[in-house]
Design a protein around this motif. Sequence first.
Motif, short mmCIF file in Angstrom:
data_model
loop_
_atom_site.label_atom_id
_atom_site.label_comp_id
_atom_site.label_asym_id
_atom_site.label_seq_id
_atom_site.Cartn_x
_atom_site.Cartn_y
_atom_site.Cartn_z
N ASN A 1 0.83 -1.21 0.00
CA ASN A 1 0.00 0.00 0.00
C ASN A 1 0.86 1.26 0.00
OD1 ASN A 1 -2.58 -1.03 -0.16
ND2 ASN A 1 -2.75 -1.36 2.05
N ARG A 2 2.02 1.20 0.66
CA ARG A 2 2.91 2.38 0.71
C ARG A 2 3.58 2.66 -0.63
NH1 ARG A 2 4.98 -0.10 5.41
NH2 ARG A 2 6.90 -0.65 4.30
N LEU A 3 3.77 1.60 -1.42
CA LEU A 3 4.64 1.72 -2.59
C LEU A 3 3.88 1.72 -3.91
CD1 LEU A 3 7.41 -0.70 -1.28
CD2 LEU A 3 7.48 1.80 -1.36
N ILE A 4 2.59 2.07 -3.87
CA ILE A 4 1.81 2.19 -5.11
C ILE A 4 2.16 3.51 -5.79
CG2 ILE A 4 -0.53 2.38 -6.07
CD1 ILE A 4 -1.49 0.75 -3.61
N ASN A 5 2.28 3.49 -7.10
CA ASN A 5 2.47 4.71 -7.88
C ASN A 5 1.21 5.58 -7.71
OD1 ASN A 5 2.60 6.68 -9.91
ND2 ASN A 5 3.68 5.32 -11.31
N PRO A 6 1.36 6.84 -7.31
CA PRO A 6 0.18 7.70 -7.09
C PRO A 6 -0.81 7.71 -8.25
CG PRO A 6 2.16 8.80 -6.31
CD PRO A 6 2.61 7.55 -7.00
N SER A 7 -0.31 7.62 -9.48
CA SER A 7 -1.21 7.68 -10.63
C SER A 7 -2.01 6.38 -10.81
CB SER A 7 -0.42 7.96 -11.91
OG SER A 7 0.53 6.93 -12.16
N TYR A 8 -1.63 5.33 -10.05
CA TYR A 8 -2.35 4.05 -10.15
C TYR A 8 -3.12 3.75 -8.87
CZ TYR A 8 0.22 2.95 -14.41
OH TYR A 8 0.70 2.96 -15.68
N LYS A 9 -3.34 4.78 -8.04
CA LYS A 9 -3.99 4.54 -6.75
C LYS A 9 -5.40 3.98 -6.92
CE LYS A 9 -1.81 6.91 -2.99
NZ LYS A 9 -2.10 7.61 -1.74
N MET A 10 -6.15 4.47 -7.91
CA MET A 10 -7.52 4.00 -8.11
C MET A 10 -7.54 2.51 -8.48
SD MET A 10 -9.79 6.22 -7.38
CE MET A 10 -11.25 5.59 -8.19
N VAL A 11 -6.45 2.03 -9.09
CA VAL A 11 -6.38 0.64 -9.51
C VAL A 11 -5.95 -0.26 -8.35
CG1 VAL A 11 -5.32 -1.00 -11.12
CG2 VAL A 11 -5.91 1.30 -11.89
N PHE A 12 -4.94 0.19 -7.58
CA PHE A 12 -4.32 -0.70 -6.59
C PHE A 12 -4.62 -0.39 -5.12
CE2 PHE A 12 -1.21 -1.23 -10.16
CZ PHE A 12 -1.40 -2.59 -10.35
N GLU A 13 -5.01 0.84 -4.80
CA GLU A 13 -5.10 1.22 -3.40
C GLU A 13 -6.16 0.40 -2.66
OE1 GLU A 13 -4.67 5.30 -0.90
OE2 GLU A 13 -6.27 5.28 -2.42
N GLY A 14 -5.76 -0.17 -1.52
CA GLY A 14 -6.69 -0.93 -0.68
C GLY A 14 -7.11 -2.26 -1.25
N ILE A 15 -6.45 -2.72 -2.30
CA ILE A 15 -6.90 -3.93 -2.99
C ILE A 15 -6.72 -5.18 -2.13
CG2 ILE A 15 -4.75 -4.60 -4.19
CD1 ILE A 15 -6.62 -4.84 -6.75
N PHE A 16 -5.82 -5.09 -1.12
CA PHE A 16 -5.59 -6.23 -0.23
C PHE A 16 -6.24 -6.04 1.15
CE2 PHE A 16 -1.89 -6.74 -3.12
CZ PHE A 16 -2.20 -8.02 -3.59
N ASN A 17 -7.11 -5.04 1.28
CA ASN A 17 -7.73 -4.78 2.58
C ASN A 17 -8.51 -5.99 3.11
OD1 ASN A 17 -6.66 -2.25 2.53
ND2 ASN A 17 -8.61 -1.15 2.31
N THR A 18 -9.27 -6.62 2.23
CA THR A 18 -10.06 -7.78 2.65
C THR A 18 -9.16 -8.91 3.12
OG1 THR A 18 -11.69 -7.16 0.97
CG2 THR A 18 -11.92 -9.35 1.96
N LEU A 19 -8.08 -9.14 2.37
CA LEU A 19 -7.14 -10.19 2.75
C LEU A 19 -6.47 -9.88 4.09
CD1 LEU A 19 -5.60 -12.78 2.15
CD2 LEU A 19 -4.00 -11.45 0.76
N GLN A 20 -6.03 -8.62 4.25
CA GLN A 20 -5.38 -8.22 5.51
C GLN A 20 -6.32 -8.42 6.70
OE1 GLN A 20 -3.93 -4.28 3.93
NE2 GLN A 20 -2.31 -4.65 5.42
N ALA A 21 -7.55 -7.99 6.53
CA ALA A 21 -8.51 -8.05 7.64
C ALA A 21 -8.88 -9.49 7.98
CB ALA A 21 -9.77 -7.26 7.28
N GLY A 22 -8.79 -10.39 7.00
CA GLY A 22 -9.23 -11.75 7.24
C GLY A 22 -8.16 -12.73 7.67
#
Length: 915
Positions: A108-129
Amino acid sequence: MNKQQLATKIWESANKMRSKIEANEYKDYILGFIFYKYLSDRELKFLKEEGFPQEDIETLVEDDTETVKYVRERIGYFIAYKDLFSTWLKMGKDFDVSNVTDALLAFNRLINPSYKMVFEGIFNTLQAGLSKLGESSASRTKAISDLIHMIKDIPMNGKQDYDVLGFIYEYLISMFAANAGKKAGEFYTPHEVSLLMSEIVAVHLKDREEINIYDPTSGSGSLLINIGRSVAKYIDDEDNIKYFAQELKQNTYNLTRMNLIMRGILPDNIVTRNGDTLEDDWPYFDEANPIETYNPLYVDAVVSNPPYSQHWDPSNKETDPRYARFGLAPKSKADYAFLLHDLFHLKPDGIMTIVLPHGVLFRGGEEGGIRRNLIEGNHIDAIIGLPANIFFGTEIPTVIMVLKQKRKNTDVLFVDASKGFMKAGKNNKLRASDIKKIVDTVTARADLDKFARKVSREDIRKDEYNLYIPRYLDSSEGAEKWDIYASMFGGVPISEIDELGEYWSAFPGLRETLFTQVAGPYAELTVDNIEQTVNEHPDIKSFVSNFMNAFGDFDDFLKSELITNMANLTISKEELVLSTDIFARLAHIPLINSYEAYQLLNDEWAKTSVDLEVIQTEGFNAVKKVDPNMVIKKKDGKEDEVQDGWLGHVIPFELVQRTLLLAEYEALKQKESRLAEISYEYAEILDSLSEEEKDSNVTNESSDAFVAKEVSEKLKEIYTDVDTQEIKALNIYATLSRKADKLAFISAHDEVIWSNMEASHDGTYAKKAVNAYLSELQSVFKFPEESFEAKIIKVCKLMAEEKEVKAQIKADAEALHIKTKETIESLSDEQALELLEQKWIVPLTESIKRLPFEEINVLVNNIKALSEKYAVTYSAIETEIRKTESTLSELIDELVGNEYDTKGLSELQKLLKGE
């Protein structure tokens, strides 16, 4: 393993590993790890292509800002070497759940800012579970370790259309959906429904160079992906397709993004949003600069499978441009709110398909008003009634509605597709032929009896805008009719012969050959052998000949397409090429259902396309490879994966055996056939035994099989009881001890063939020789053929033969298996091509060339049924009944009994005489 085998293996393992975790929840973990593996492998592939040495890759860390920047700008993210999926595998026992949590936080820290809509938070469900995978750190570590080892074999670098990753991902989603009950509806549209919607859209868009598609309730993203695939058959550059997706639930939204990214879609072509479609329309602008960035979303196609009859809040939405023209859906049912949202985002020349419960077609109130406005606005193009029970977790009848912003025609096409499906477990499933028939019908806007009908806007107005399909289209099968006159007096009603009109049109001379008019509207069958008459008729022979001529060069066409051009053909487009050719060949052939032929093609293409993917990816030598056949076996209470022989990588072992090793193959089959015959002979003998004989302890408790040990003991008893003059004499001789007595006995008893034994030096016979000869005499004794003793002797011989044949089969099968492996590995190119032809082409051509004969058999059976229907008249049955009653009455006169018997018989006679 091919992609289907690998997907099945992973699913079976995942289903066992999830233990008590619900399928709908566990899917988020396994799919999340697959996606992380994809990103890791993609980064490694990029670094290697960029020339990074392996030793430099192994030193990549987050603090290397220059490299981090370089990688992020090109692929949109950065993963340090210690956090790569492949590194986790190498860690072995040092791997810990903390490695995963640290890696996901770093991502999450190392996502390219221009790709945030594509990658940001994409692993939230996995992390929480992760915490749900075990009660302790150690148990979570083991669960994750098992999971990542389970998916480690999924290849992530497929070329061309060898989309193993995407296939496995979609397969797992579908299997989790099938096991998730009602929760499945939250994220999954069955593949066949998705494909149907996509094909309708793709045909409409096929002439466009750039396409924007949108799913406002995207779920797993399968609808968008299938549209992309379907459109790709008609478009030169797949990168000219842009995908817009919106999804309310965070975990499902993450599925959408993962699925789109893993299909190789350019990040710039993926625009996604986690939000409430009905409450917050697609953001027209950047919130930081709303005025200058205002840009309403209008697309070429919208597809959606929204949650059915969901509650929503229509308050203060009267002026919302999505609903203002048509009205607001009731708060208890948001179905039309979703539909109007989709319609609003269409370009004037766009198309939308939406799945809804069939209640939207006829419910009144606000929905009736919206329906009226949609009809008067000329937006509803087609309504397709789907089979029942086609969605996971719900049996609600559903429809697909096709709408457009601008239409030239003003009618509505109604399609009743509810009868075309196959059973798949608890659900119904559209077949490939069903999908194609629907798509062709909608595309051509064709009227088809009991299937599709165009209805004018005026007729719909007369029916007060009710769109319930049965009001306009009767797809029901008529009840069987019986002609009263023919039932009483015989003959075949000409009206029922007329119902076979399509056959009489195709075979104009056949009807007169079979039937002759006898009285008024009735005819009689004039031939004895219907089947022979039909098959030998010139019209039938001409029909078969025309069909065979139409497909005369079909084999050569398939060889050219699939064999000669296998390295260069576009797999995703080839089925369309083949189906177009088949439909063209059948265009002027009557009776043959083109969609049946298409189904045959699709059934074979499902297997052939996988082979082509392997060959195009791995090279032609893949045909000459074998793979270990890995199976799960239990040992000491534990399941373990072990090798059990080999499998052809592309060519099945049995195909090689039937073509290149025929002598050995047939010899083995003969022995297997003999083994089956022995089982049949056992059964015959069992059936012939009386209950008393079965109780003689030669069979098992259920008396359905012989017990070898008991049969052997019974045989000894039988032989012991055998007694002849020669045996009696030998038994007496065996009691003698003095030499003189023995010699005298030998001279006096010529009923014994003494020469069959070897004499001792003194002219007498030793006890051992006598006993051996006694056993031989007993064993060759002939019992009556149907006796119990003869049957037991036969069973004993069969058991000995069975044991020998089984040993031969095992040895021969093992030898043939090894020889087949060696044969595949040493195939010449010519042999390999011949085997591919046998696998890909022969089954398809043979099944298609059976079609005219199957249609002829249908006609023959219809004629037989028609002739048998009125063969026995009611009056003949009545006459037979009366004759039987009269005979029974006469027999009663001859019966005697006590006074009560006599009274009873007298009353029965009255009933028989109708008194």
